[in-house]
Design a protein around this motif. Sequence first.
Motif, PDB file in Angstrom:
ATOM      1  N   PHE A   1      -3.446   5.419  -0.666  1.00 42.52           N
ATOM      2  CA  PHE A   1      -2.931   4.399   0.253  1.00 42.52           C
ATOM      3  C   PHE A   1      -4.021   3.353   0.511  1.00 42.52           C
ATOM      4  O   PHE A   1      -3.752   2.147   0.476  1.00 42.52           O
TER       5      PHE A   1
ATOM      6  N   GLY B   1      -4.286   1.217  -2.311  1.00 47.02           N
ATOM      7  CA  GLY B   1      -3.130   0.314  -2.258  1.00 47.02           C
ATOM      8  C   GLY B   1      -3.361  -0.855  -1.316  1.00 47.02           C
ATOM      9  O   GLY B   1      -2.932  -1.981  -1.586  1.00 47.02           O
ATOM     10  N   LEU B   2      -4.044  -0.600  -0.204  1.00 48.72           N
ATOM     11  CA  LEU B   2      -4.401  -1.707   0.692  1.00 48.72           C
ATOM     12  C   LEU B   2      -5.258  -2.720  -0.056  1.00 48.72           C
ATOM     13  O   LEU B   2      -5.018  -3.932   0.008  1.00 48.72           O
TER      14      LEU B   2
ATOM     15  N   THR C   1      -3.211  -4.475  -2.958  1.00 51.11           N
ATOM     16  CA  THR C   1      -2.240  -5.413  -2.384  1.00 51.11           C
ATOM     17  C   THR C   1      -2.962  -6.597  -1.758  1.00 51.11           C
ATOM     18  O   THR C   1      -2.516  -7.739  -1.884  1.00 51.11           O
TER      19      THR C   1
ATOM     20  N   ALA D   1     -11.125  -0.428   2.824  1.00 55.02           N
ATOM     21  CA  ALA D   1      -9.744   0.023   2.623  1.00 55.02           C
ATOM     22  C   ALA D   1      -9.701   1.523   2.308  1.00 55.02           C
ATOM     23  O   ALA D   1      -8.859   2.253   2.837  1.00 55.02           O
TER      24      ALA D   1
ATOM     25  N   ALA E   1      -1.441  -0.802   8.181  1.00 57.87           N
ATOM     26  CA  ALA E   1      -2.022  -2.040   7.659  1.00 57.87           C
ATOM     27  C   ALA E   1      -2.449  -2.960   8.804  1.00 57.87           C
ATOM     28  O   ALA E   1      -3.509  -3.582   8.746  1.00 57.87           O
TER      29      ALA E   1
ATOM     30  N   GLY F   1      -8.073   4.379   4.556  1.00 54.66           N
ATOM     31  CA  GLY F   1      -7.082   5.273   3.968  1.00 54.66           C
ATOM     32  C   GLY F   1      -7.433   6.729   4.231  1.00 54.66           C
ATOM     33  O   GLY F   1      -6.569   7.536   4.580  1.00 54.66           O
TER      34      GLY F   1
ATOM     35  N   ALA G   1       0.834  -1.208   0.000  1.00 55.69           N
ATOM     36  CA  ALA G   1       0.000   0.000   0.000  1.00 55.69           C
ATOM     37  C   ALA G   1       0.869   1.258   0.000  1.00 55.69           C
ATOM     38  O   ALA G   1       0.565   2.236  -0.695  1.00 55.69           O
TER      39      ALA G   1
END
Length: 162
Positions: A148, A151-152, A155, A103, A83, A107, A16
């Motif tokens: 971000f 990105g969580l 990922t 997520a 995370a 974020g 992330a």
Amino acid sequence: MTVEMIVQVALLGLGATLVMDLWALLRRRVFGIASLDYALVGRWLGHMRHGQFSHAAIGKAPPVAGERALGWAFHYLIGMFFAGAFVLLAASQWLQQPTPLPALLFGGLTVAAPLLLMQPGFGMGIAAARTANPRQVRLRALVTHLVFGMGLYLTGLLLTLY
């Protein structure tokens, strides 16, 4: 928490944060918008060991040995910490079936860290109030932290493949 879950959380945070850094790189190359200099984060952290937690202007504070490496390492450690907090809040089942909304919401919540801790410590005031264009700084921070969150999610999806 099992060792496998700890590894997954670490990878989730690293991934992330990498997505967030790729966004910053794209933003700089395409739009010419400079990103945070993580050497300044290291400088801020370096001065903390001497009891100085805030500065009038972090860029004018004396440099600290290894500040760039310290800043970048802290940046990725915070990503892993966030995370871990996310997985605890969303429940570990999210790792098996990631969905974007939790997520992204998380974020968005993480933007509180720069607005309420880092920016005041850098001398920018709470939520960048002492900058030339606080709304722009806040909006950029929010978008970056939503990235971000994305990105969580991305990922998390990638981790389900392995």
